[in-house]
Design an enzyme around this catalytic site. Sequence first.
Site: not given
Ligand code: PLP
Length: 286
Positions: A148, A100, A206, A181, A52, A33
């Site tokens: 999340k 999605r 997460l 992760e 930009r 944006y």
């Molecule tokens: N890590 C990330 C970055 C994620 O986006 C997800 C799921 O979308 C997970 C881990 C796994 O989470 P879950 O087992 O709750 O699906």
Amino acid sequence: MPRIAYVNGRYVAHAEASVHIEDRGYQFADGVYEVCEVARGYIVDMKRHLDRLDRSLRELSIAWPMNRAAMEIVIVEVIRRNRVKNGLVYLQVTRGVASRDFLFPADTKPSVVVTARKVDPAAAAKRVENGIKVITVPENRWDRVDIKSVGLLPNVLAKQKASEAGAQEAWFIDADGTVKEGGSSNAWIVTRDGALVTRPAEHGILRGITRTTLLDVAAKLGLRVEERGFTVAEAKAAREAFISSATTIAMPVVAIDGDPVANGHPGSVVLSLRQAFFDIAEKRPA
Ligand code: PLP
């Protein structure tokens, strides 16, 4: 006077202006944006703002939704229709509407929204007269991966890169060389002596629901678990590696950066975790 917004080729009443629920800006923060000031009837620094915007779009491989000259016409028209002499013009471009999926969609038109609003110059002058106060906060803008959030642009870019390299997931590596992760999953290994290893979920990842349930499954199966970081070298030398998420449950990883994990085939531990998962996970009739 009703406000007017420009949305994907149409000038519409601001109150009714909307984008699709599967717009990638809404789903992934997959967009960019600009905001320009409008002062005494002039758009301030538009050239630099559009330069930009061009850079931001190029960095994300999003096409201009129209050519630059047309965009300038739309900006001027939105300001004119809203009779803004002093205020702001806001312009947002996203990768567009698609079912999605983290990966860049093929043949999707970028979405574009332009809005303008008035700002009272007297109120602005008053703020200058009084000055403002600030507070300090830790720099954590890319840090709160424990939430999340739909701010998934880094994940989108990582998974797109994985896809372009012929892989299905990207692992984020910490400054100390340990695996954090995946772009949409948690990361695990099984060591040569049979221990399940996954990073602690206190911070930096997460806390996957599947991860938590798999820890229960591991306990039921009597597997030894070590919640600690592991390096890429350790993962490559491990007996098994796998990812977990609600969409993949426990999914074997057979190669990392092109190198095979163990013999390059799914291992038995991940498959037994997968098999036991459904028996142990909470289940409600759908
Ligand atoms: N890590 C990330 C970055 C994620 O986006 C997800 C799921 O979308 C997970 C881990 C796994 O989470 P879950 O087992 O709750 O699906």
